[in-house]
Design an enzyme around this catalytic site. Sequence first.
Site, mmCIF file in Angstrom:
data_model
loop_
_atom_site.group_PDB
_atom_site.id
_atom_site.type_symbol
_atom_site.label_atom_id
_atom_site.label_comp_id
_atom_site.label_asym_id
_atom_site.label_seq_id
_atom_site.Cartn_x
_atom_site.Cartn_y
_atom_site.Cartn_z
ATOM 1 N N HIS A 172 -97.225 -54.510 35.403
ATOM 2 C CA HIS A 172 -96.795 -54.323 34.094
ATOM 3 C C HIS A 172 -95.667 -55.552 34.003
ATOM 4 O O HIS A 172 -95.945 -56.134 32.814
ATOM 5 C CB HIS A 172 -95.844 -53.194 33.830
ATOM 6 N N LYS A 180 -99.775 -36.578 29.107
ATOM 7 C CA LYS A 180 -99.864 -37.136 30.440
ATOM 8 C C LYS A 180 -99.213 -36.283 31.557
ATOM 9 O O LYS A 180 -99.482 -36.897 32.728
ATOM 10 C CB LYS A 180 -99.908 -38.616 30.553
ATOM 11 N N ARG A 216 -106.876 -54.008 33.593
ATOM 12 C CA ARG A 216 -107.325 -54.268 35.111
ATOM 13 C C ARG A 216 -108.789 -54.310 35.225
ATOM 14 O O ARG A 216 -109.462 -55.216 35.847
ATOM 15 C CB ARG A 216 -106.726 -53.491 35.887
ATOM 16 N N SER A 220 -99.803 -47.121 38.218
ATOM 17 C CA SER A 220 -98.780 -46.267 38.277
ATOM 18 C C SER A 220 -99.136 -45.215 39.040
ATOM 19 O O SER A 220 -98.453 -44.545 40.040
ATOM 20 C CB SER A 220 -98.428 -45.695 37.011
#
Length: 167
Positions: free
Chosen positions: A19, A43, A93, A130
């Site tokens: 990030h 989430k 990514r 994450s």
Amino acid sequence: MTAKICVYPGTFDPVHFGHLDIVDRALNIFDTVVVALAENPKKKPLFTLKERIEMFEDAVSKYKGRVIVEGFSGLLVDFMKKYNTKIIVRGVRLFTDFEYELQIAMTNYKLDKVETFFMMPSQELIHISSTIVKDVAFHNGDVSSMVTPFVKSKLEEKVRQLREARE
């Protein structure tokens, strides 16, 4: 000349070096990066919004005002009006990330003519997510190559709290 501002949205649960690499690279193009941390209870984040903001603010303190960290709920395009910008930066990514991000980008454009810039993290950081950071931390692995020392300490504290709650 007007200042160019972009918004870098995400859950950032927790913020990691991938990030921060996107923030670094965005600052080469834009004058200001507004990091917009989504509340997003769907989430089920490990960290509260307040904790995520605190960790991200600590991680970008060296930029001295060029990075603004703020939480939001609701539509991102509505949040962006506060900063009078129509530019989003997103880190991508993998191809699977791009497919999902493209749908969101097209929706944001349809809602309010918002443009999305896709940036890839540096090669040495492209594997970090994450989810991986949290998995490594929960299995007592060393996350110091993935997160700042402050985030690492917050992760260790959270893991300890969750283990104590289970006992």
